[in-house]
Design a protein around this motif. Structure first.
Motif, PDB file in Angstrom:
ATOM      1  N   SER A 177       0.670  -1.092   0.291  1.00 14.57           N
ATOM      2  CA  SER A 177      -0.213   0.296  -0.179  1.00 14.57           C
ATOM      3  C   SER A 177       0.700   1.382   0.019  1.00 14.57           C
ATOM      4  O   SER A 177       0.417   2.715  -0.103  1.00 14.57           O
ATOM      5  CB  SER A 177      -0.878  -0.028   0.967  1.00 14.57           C
ATOM      6  OG  SER A 177       0.227  -0.496   1.881  1.00 14.57           O
ATOM      7  N   LEU A 224       3.235   1.870  -2.104  1.00 17.87           N
ATOM      8  CA  LEU A 224       3.232   2.334  -3.781  1.00 17.87           C
ATOM      9  C   LEU A 224       2.052   3.037  -4.264  1.00 17.87           C
ATOM     10  O   LEU A 224       1.511   3.380  -5.555  1.00 17.87           O
ATOM     11  CB  LEU A 224       4.566   1.707  -4.283  1.00 17.87           C
ATOM     12  CG  LEU A 224       5.077   1.849  -3.881  1.00 17.87           C
ATOM     13  CD1 LEU A 224       6.435   0.999  -4.302  1.00 17.87           C
ATOM     14  CD2 LEU A 224       6.435   3.770  -4.413  1.00 17.87           C
ATOM     15  N   GLN A 275      -0.282   5.379  -4.279  1.00 17.82           N
ATOM     16  CA  GLN A 275      -0.496   6.336  -4.353  1.00 17.82           C
ATOM     17  C   GLN A 275       0.076   6.740  -5.050  1.00 17.82           C
ATOM     18  O   GLN A 275       1.904   6.532  -4.640  1.00 17.82           O
ATOM     19  CB  GLN A 275      -1.118   7.135  -3.110  1.00 17.82           C
ATOM     20  CG  GLN A 275      -1.902   7.996  -3.282  1.00 17.82           C
ATOM     21  CD  GLN A 275      -2.770   9.700  -2.210  1.00 17.82           C
ATOM     22  OE1 GLN A 275      -1.866   8.907  -1.361  1.00 17.82           O
ATOM     23  NE2 GLN A 275      -3.142  10.122  -2.666  1.00 17.82           N
ATOM     24  N   VAL A 328       1.909  10.833  -5.903  1.00 19.63           N
ATOM     25  CA  VAL A 328       1.961  12.140  -6.400  1.00 19.63           C
ATOM     26  C   VAL A 328       3.061  13.523  -6.448  1.00 19.63           C
ATOM     27  O   VAL A 328       3.619  13.473  -6.337  1.00 19.63           O
ATOM     28  CB  VAL A 328       2.238  13.228  -4.313  1.00 19.63           C
ATOM     29  CG1 VAL A 328       1.546  14.094  -4.455  1.00 19.63           C
ATOM     30  CG2 VAL A 328       0.400  12.349  -4.001  1.00 19.63           C
ATOM     31  N   ILE A 375      -1.683  16.428  -8.825  1.00 19.49           N
ATOM     32  CA  ILE A 375      -2.068  15.520  -9.321  1.00 19.49           C
ATOM     33  C   ILE A 375      -1.858  14.177  -8.077  1.00 19.49           C
ATOM     34  O   ILE A 375      -0.699  14.959  -7.760  1.00 19.49           O
ATOM     35  CB  ILE A 375      -1.124  14.402 -10.772  1.00 19.49           C
ATOM     36  CG1 ILE A 375      -0.926  15.896 -11.703  1.00 19.49           C
ATOM     37  CG2 ILE A 375      -1.688  13.649 -10.829  1.00 19.49           C
ATOM     38  CD1 ILE A 375      -0.343  15.202 -13.449  1.00 19.49           C
ATOM     39  N   SER A 376      -3.188  13.804  -7.797  1.00 18.76           N
ATOM     40  CA  SER A 376      -2.517  12.692  -6.684  1.00 18.76           C
ATOM     41  C   SER A 376      -4.207  11.518  -6.967  1.00 18.76           C
ATOM     42  O   SER A 376      -4.937  11.746  -7.455  1.00 18.76           O
ATOM     43  CB  SER A 376      -3.308  13.011  -5.116  1.00 18.76           C
ATOM     44  OG  SER A 376      -3.295  12.400  -5.029  1.00 18.76           O
ATOM     45  N   TYR A 402      -4.612   7.451  -7.208  1.00 19.38           N
ATOM     46  CA  TYR A 402      -3.943   6.222  -6.466  1.00 19.38           C
ATOM     47  C   TYR A 402      -3.910   4.713  -8.020  1.00 19.38           C
ATOM     48  O   TYR A 402      -4.620   5.003  -9.465  1.00 19.38           O
ATOM     49  CB  TYR A 402      -6.147   5.171  -6.122  1.00 19.38           C
ATOM     50  CG  TYR A 402      -5.394   5.699  -4.527  1.00 19.38           C
ATOM     51  CD1 TYR A 402      -5.061   5.339  -3.877  1.00 19.38           C
ATOM     52  CD2 TYR A 402      -5.456   7.156  -4.135  1.00 19.38           C
ATOM     53  CE1 TYR A 402      -5.149   6.085  -2.164  1.00 19.38           C
ATOM     54  CE2 TYR A 402      -5.886   7.268  -3.459  1.00 19.38           C
ATOM     55  CZ  TYR A 402      -5.727   7.047  -2.163  1.00 19.38           C
ATOM     56  OH  TYR A 402      -5.536   8.059  -0.890  1.00 19.38           O
ATOM     57  N   CYS A 447       5.415   8.564  -3.572  1.00 17.42           N
ATOM     58  CA  CYS A 447       4.298   8.424  -3.602  1.00 17.42           C
ATOM     59  C   CYS A 447       3.580   8.537  -2.540  1.00 17.42           C
ATOM     60  O   CYS A 447       3.595   9.804  -1.701  1.00 17.42           O
ATOM     61  CB  CYS A 447       5.102   6.744  -2.886  1.00 17.42           C
ATOM     62  SG  CYS A 447       5.636   6.978  -1.135  1.00 17.42           S
ATOM     63  N   GLY A 448       2.245   8.387  -1.627  1.00 20.36           N
ATOM     64  CA  GLY A 448       1.439   9.000  -0.905  1.00 20.36           C
ATOM     65  C   GLY A 448       2.213   9.891   0.068  1.00 20.36           C
ATOM     66  O   GLY A 448       1.749  10.251   1.270  1.00 20.36           O
TER      67      GLY A 448
END
Lengths: 648, 128
Positions: B74, B76, B78, B80, B86-87, B89, B112-113
């Motif tokens: 998890s 990776l 998301q 950004v 831009i964000s 999934y 990543c997020g």
């Protein structure tokens, strides 16, 4: 398999191990003993933990290490060691690996849920849009999907319906609830020629509008784009953690190795005990909380402010707003309405306004429109005049019902006598920095009309709240000192800078910056240099034409109270980021030494399972702390409707 | 003897960690290919990081990065791009194109997020 499925799989498999652990002191053991533990833990490692192992290995090949590396190393160490111990008929630690995986997955499941709810604010904004519109096509009104609406189309909006896109009213009038876009809670009356915003709700009348903006050009989608940008932006405070994150995991691994070596070589503990300490260090150090601290708070903070009609451009602005010492306001259009209105009528109101209205009915002077607006609201009919003459720089002369009627400044009335009572009134009004016109009828001066660009109702509570919060307030204006002083007194502003030419506004900002960081509040149209130069530029919107580009913060509503909300929300969000980072750092700086067994002498140790639980809790607590930003109390917005009769 | 072995083993491991993770390694940048529709496209595999981690596109022409997330973590999921707001999934084991803005030349970081993994897009001025 999703995270949730992986979590439930490990939860079910871990329950027998848990029963075994609780039952052990009472002499109760799991049937099959170590073999059962081996089977259950192997299942967890293969099913629930496999993604961690995969990701850790993939990252390793890239010369990178992340939290998956830590989880994978921690659990495989415990697992492999237990296999070896089982072979040697020594105590095993299968349950450690199983518990760590379960707790970490629990943390991730909850965290993912909360993050989704934190990011949903923007998407909800777009849901506000209507799905279709009633458009005039081929000679009749047709219901068509929103995507097919084009610029220039005529759209009919009935009461209770949403305005589909941005446009201008061509027929009819209505009250609109614009709160969802501008954050302004009071309904707004819109007439023919006025602009309406897509996604707002038509409350009372039916009107026809012409489409001006569609798709991603509408105000609502501009707002959504800006909020999205803000939510993905980085705050400068984050830079330290970003730099740390590169080396964090390798450093933790080195610390874990050192922990093991010190316990075995120097203290002389058994390798399995030393290994437990090392595994605890690896597990507790997962940097998740650190990584979540800033983005989640930024997301919730900017999302909440957008709902209030306050658009914060990025994390940098947020941080700058936190240090503001002075707020500089532009006068015209920011503190004041930006258009003159009649404030006082001296003499017989009916007669004075009737004559003034008749004389000004054809004039295009800005003062005339103020007078005509007043005549209209008083419900006075506008009569015809004859022999109309405009005297440049003085006023208007005409004959009204057979007698001479005059309106203008004092120079028009040189041959008429001003009664002493009127004279007193005239001086008083002029001292209040109002523009006064005299009205004459027949041989007499029958009354006075005072006109002023009045402060917004929201100005007084806004300024007093800002001052209460310890901020210096300054107003700058191109007007002369007398007018500036009068307005400043009315709204309670500390300092004024008068006679400022538009191009010199930025200089005033620069001057004030010597004393500390400055926020500049302007309308964004001719204040762009000052807005850019200020540490925080706050652009006031007025309905549809918001200058999104010009300010660090954009207020969608034309209400000064937004300045209070903007500064307060920025501060609250920034403080929350700091709090989150503090907790995340503290958690690691305290957690790692405890896990390493530094306090073992005093009985304070952290088993790998507890380390797993603590790590899960730390990320959950950071995300929930960010979500709580949605609930933090802000200064109450005063009820402006009650203060509308406040003498301005 | 056992203790000496442990110390030697530990020193070797620490040395390996430093050499493997902490010494910066230059990454080869990959330039996007232009397809028949004049769209610049470059595929980035998401697996324990972004591979390639640096991609190059040319200014002014439409461009997209096609992410293909193989990594189930998890961490990776998301991606950004703070400069472009831009964000998104990334679905697992599926190609996910993201259109990028090539109007201004420069270097754009993405992550990543949680900002743990990093990648870079270089928008270059076109050679005449």
């Amino acid at each position: 398999m999703t995270i949730t499925q992986r979590f439930f799989f490990s939860l079910i498999a871990v329950i027998p191990l848990l029963i075994n652990m609780i039952g052990m002191p009472f002499g109760w053991m799991l049937p099959g003993g170590n073999w059962t533990a081996l089977v259950l833990t192997t299942a967890i490692m293969l099913v629930s933990a496999r993604p961690f192992l995969h990701s850790a290995w993939a990252a390793f090949k890239n010369h990178q290490a992340n939290m998956d590396t830590l989880v994978a190393i921690g659990t495989t160490t415990a697992y492999l060691y237990s296999l070896y111990a089982m072979y040697r008929h020594q105590p095993v630690f299968f349950e450690s690996a199983a518990f760590i995986i379960t707790f970490i997955l629990l943390g991730q499941v909850l965290e993912a849920k909360m993050r989704k709810s934190a990011s949903s604010a923007v998407e909800k904004l777009l849901d506000l849009q209507a799905k279709d519109a009633n458009v005039w096509r081929n000679g009749k009104w047709q219901q068509i999907p929103l995507e097919q609406v084009q610029i220039g189309d005529l759209i009919r909006v009935k009461p209770g319906e949403k305005v589909p896109v941005d446009g201008v009213i061509t027929e009819g009038s209505s009250n609109l609830d614009e709160s969802m876009v501008t954050g302004e809670s009071m309904p707004v009356t819109k007439n023919k020629g006025e602009k309406v915003i897509g996604a707002t709700i038509n409350q009372s009348g039916t009107f026809t509008m012409q489409v001006q903006k569609i798709g991603n050009q509408t105000l609502l989608s501009q707002i959504v784009q800006m909020v999205k940008k803000a939510q993905t932006s980085r705050a400068p405070i984050q830079r330290t953690t970003d730099q740390v994150s590169h080396i964090f995991v390798p450093v933790v691994l080195i610390l874990a190795i050192l922990t093991f070596v010190i316990w075995v070589v120097i203290i002389g503990e058994t390798p399995e005990k030393a290994m437990m300490f090392a595994v605890s260090v690896v597990i507790i150090a997962c940097p998740c909380a650190l990584g979540l601290a800033t983005p989640t708070a930024l997301m919730v903070g900017t999302g909440r402010s957008a709902k209030l009609g306050v658009l914060i451009k990025n994390g940098e602005v947020l941080e700058a707003a936190n240090n503001i010492k002075t707020v500089i306001f532009d006068k015209t259009g920011t503190i004041t309405q930006g258009k003159p209105v009649v404030t006082d009528v001296v003499g017989s109101k009916q007669q004075v306004l009737e004559i003034a209205g008749a004389l000004e009915s054809d004039s295009e002077h800005p003062l005339a429109s103020a007078i005509l607006a007043k005549v209209k609201t008083e419900g006075i009919k506008i009569s015809k005049v004859n022999n109309f003459t405009a005297i440049a720089g003085k006023g208007i002369k005409a004959s009204f019902k057979g007698q001479e009627a005059l309106i203008g400044n004092e120079s028009l009335f040189t041959n008429k006598i001003l009664s002493s009572s009127l004279k007193i009134q005239l001086t008083r009004l002029q001292d209040e920095a109002k523009t006064v016109v005299l009205v004459g009828y027949g041989q007499q001066i029958i009354g006075l009309i005072a006109i002023q660009d009045t402060p917004k109702i929201s100005a007084v509570p806004t300024i007093s709240t800002l001052k209460h919060q310890g901020l210096q307030t300054v107003m700058l204006t191109g007007d002369n000192e007398r007018v500036a002083k009068a307005i400043a007194q009315q709204v309670g502003i500390d300092w004024i800078v008068a006679n400022v030419l538009p191009q010199d506004k930025a200089k005033v900002v620069e001057e004030q910056q010597k004393k500390g960081p400055v926020a500049f509040v302007g309308d964004g149209i001719n204040d762009a240099p000052a807005l850019t130069l200020a540490n925080v530029g706050i652009a006031m919107g007025s309905g549809t034409d918001i200058a999104i580009e010009s300010g660090g913060i954009v207020l969608v509503k034309n209400n000064l109270w937004g300045v209070v909300e903007a500064i307060e929300l920025s501060k609250k969000t920034f403080q929350r980021i700091k709090l989150n980072l503090f907790w995340a750092f503290i958690y690691n700086t305290i957690g790692i030494p405890i896990a390493a067994g530094i306090f073992a002498k005093w009985g304070l140790i952290l088993s790998p399972e507890l380390a797993g639980l603590a790590m899960a809790l730390s990320s959950i607590s950071v995300v929930s702390s960010s979500l709580l930003l949605n609930r933090t109390k802000l200064s109450e917005e005063p009820d402006f409707a009650d203060s509308s009769n406040h003498k301005l | 003897m056992f203790k000496i072995l442990i110390v030697i083993g530990a020193l070797f491991l620490i040395g390996f960690i430093i050499w493997w993770f902490l010494i910066p390694r230059p990454q080869k940048a990959v330039t996007a290919r232009t397809d028949v529709n004049h769209l610049q496209n470059v595929t980035v595999k998401v697996d324990g990081g972004y591979r390639p981690s640096t991609v190059v596109v040319y200014q002014g022409k439409p461009a997209q990065i096609t992410f293909n997330r193989i990594d189930p973590s998890s961490c990776l999921e998301q991606v950004v791009f703070p400069d472009w707001g831009i964000s998104e999934y990334l679905p697992e084991k599926k190609e996910h194109p993201i259109k990028i803005d090539t109007s201004k030349a420069g270097e754009y970081q993405y992550a990543c997020g949680m900002n743990m993994f990093h990648g870079k897009v270089i928008v270059k001025k076109e050679r005449k």
